[in-house]
Design a protein around this motif. Sequence first.
Motif, mmCIF file in Angstrom:
data_model
loop_
_atom_site.group_PDB
_atom_site.id
_atom_site.type_symbol
_atom_site.label_atom_id
_atom_site.label_comp_id
_atom_site.label_asym_id
_atom_site.label_seq_id
_atom_site.Cartn_x
_atom_site.Cartn_y
_atom_site.Cartn_z
ATOM 1 N N THR A 118 120.713 -141.189 -85.253
ATOM 2 C CA THR A 118 119.303 -140.874 -85.077
ATOM 3 C C THR A 118 118.872 -139.879 -86.148
ATOM 4 O O THR A 118 119.701 -139.219 -86.760
ATOM 5 C CB THR A 118 119.010 -140.249 -83.695
ATOM 6 O OG1 THR A 118 119.719 -139.020 -83.584
ATOM 7 C CG2 THR A 118 119.394 -141.179 -82.567
ATOM 8 N N GLY A 119 117.583 -139.788 -86.354
ATOM 9 C CA GLY A 119 117.061 -138.814 -87.303
ATOM 10 C C GLY A 119 115.691 -139.224 -87.778
ATOM 11 O O GLY A 119 115.158 -140.272 -87.384
ATOM 12 N N GLU A 120 115.113 -138.398 -88.625
ATOM 13 C CA GLU A 120 113.803 -138.708 -89.196
ATOM 14 C C GLU A 120 113.879 -140.016 -89.988
ATOM 15 O O GLU A 120 113.064 -140.903 -89.816
ATOM 16 C CB GLU A 120 113.358 -137.551 -90.102
ATOM 17 C CG GLU A 120 111.982 -137.676 -90.661
ATOM 18 C CD GLU A 120 110.888 -137.440 -89.625
ATOM 19 O OE1 GLU A 120 109.770 -137.867 -89.910
ATOM 20 O OE2 GLU A 120 111.130 -136.850 -88.566
ATOM 21 N N VAL A 121 114.888 -140.112 -90.857
ATOM 22 C CA VAL A 121 115.111 -141.318 -91.656
ATOM 23 C C VAL A 121 116.560 -141.738 -91.450
ATOM 24 O O VAL A 121 117.477 -140.952 -91.681
ATOM 25 C CB VAL A 121 114.847 -141.065 -93.158
ATOM 26 C CG1 VAL A 121 115.168 -142.300 -93.975
ATOM 27 C CG2 VAL A 121 113.405 -140.630 -93.391
ATOM 28 N N GLY A 133 114.939 -143.710 -85.175
ATOM 29 C CA GLY A 133 114.375 -142.678 -86.033
ATOM 30 C C GLY A 133 112.953 -143.031 -86.378
ATOM 31 O O GLY A 133 112.460 -144.111 -86.038
ATOM 32 N N ARG A 134 112.277 -142.131 -87.062
ATOM 33 C CA ARG A 134 110.914 -142.446 -87.487
ATOM 34 C C ARG A 134 110.944 -143.652 -88.422
ATOM 35 O O ARG A 134 110.148 -144.564 -88.299
ATOM 36 C CB ARG A 134 110.287 -141.261 -88.190
ATOM 37 C CG ARG A 134 108.879 -141.557 -88.700
ATOM 38 C CD ARG A 134 108.259 -140.340 -89.322
ATOM 39 N NE ARG A 134 107.992 -139.357 -88.296
ATOM 40 C CZ ARG A 134 106.779 -139.055 -87.867
ATOM 41 N NH1 ARG A 134 105.739 -139.638 -88.390
ATOM 42 N NH2 ARG A 134 106.617 -138.159 -86.927
ATOM 43 N N SER A 135 111.873 -143.646 -89.368
ATOM 44 C CA SER A 135 112.037 -144.753 -90.308
ATOM 45 C C SER A 135 113.487 -145.233 -90.222
ATOM 46 O O SER A 135 114.409 -144.446 -90.431
ATOM 47 C CB SER A 135 111.723 -144.275 -91.728
ATOM 48 O OG SER A 135 111.985 -145.295 -92.662
ATOM 49 N N GLY A 192 111.996 -147.339 -83.901
ATOM 50 C CA GLY A 192 111.415 -146.368 -84.815
ATOM 51 C C GLY A 192 109.971 -146.702 -85.099
ATOM 52 O O GLY A 192 109.479 -147.767 -84.714
ATOM 53 N N GLN A 193 109.305 -145.803 -85.773
ATOM 54 C CA GLN A 193 107.937 -146.108 -86.165
ATOM 55 C C GLN A 193 107.941 -147.282 -87.137
ATOM 56 O O GLN A 193 107.123 -148.181 -87.039
ATOM 57 C CB GLN A 193 107.294 -144.885 -86.815
ATOM 58 C CG GLN A 193 105.840 -145.096 -87.159
ATOM 59 C CD GLN A 193 105.187 -143.820 -87.655
ATOM 60 O OE1 GLN A 193 105.810 -142.763 -87.734
ATOM 61 N NE2 GLN A 193 103.930 -143.926 -88.002
#
Length: 109
Positions: free
Chosen positions: A28-31, A46-48, A63-64
Amino acid sequence: MLMQYKHRLLLALLMSVFAITPLFAQDTGEVVVKRGVIEDDIYVAGRSVDVAAQVQGDVTAAGQRVNIDQQVTGDVIAAGESVTIRAQVQDDVRAAGRTVTIAGSVADH
């Protein structure tokens, strides 16, 4: 009426994947970017999320923005605002999002 119920049920199931996947994600994570060859199922959130790896198993991603660009030998379950699958998927694809693009081949459903 029955078709409308089925669509709502399917949407509810896919959205539960979006809610639950981050709790059980291996990465997991932002990217989140996966590359190379992965010899098992993967769970990512994750976001991306970019899966640029050959996956010899299933991909579950939330994710987004979710992109799957390499061959997957199993199923793909993906949820996000934007889901793009450019890969060959050798089993089923289940995807939910504002924009869902399947530009690769899907062998089953």
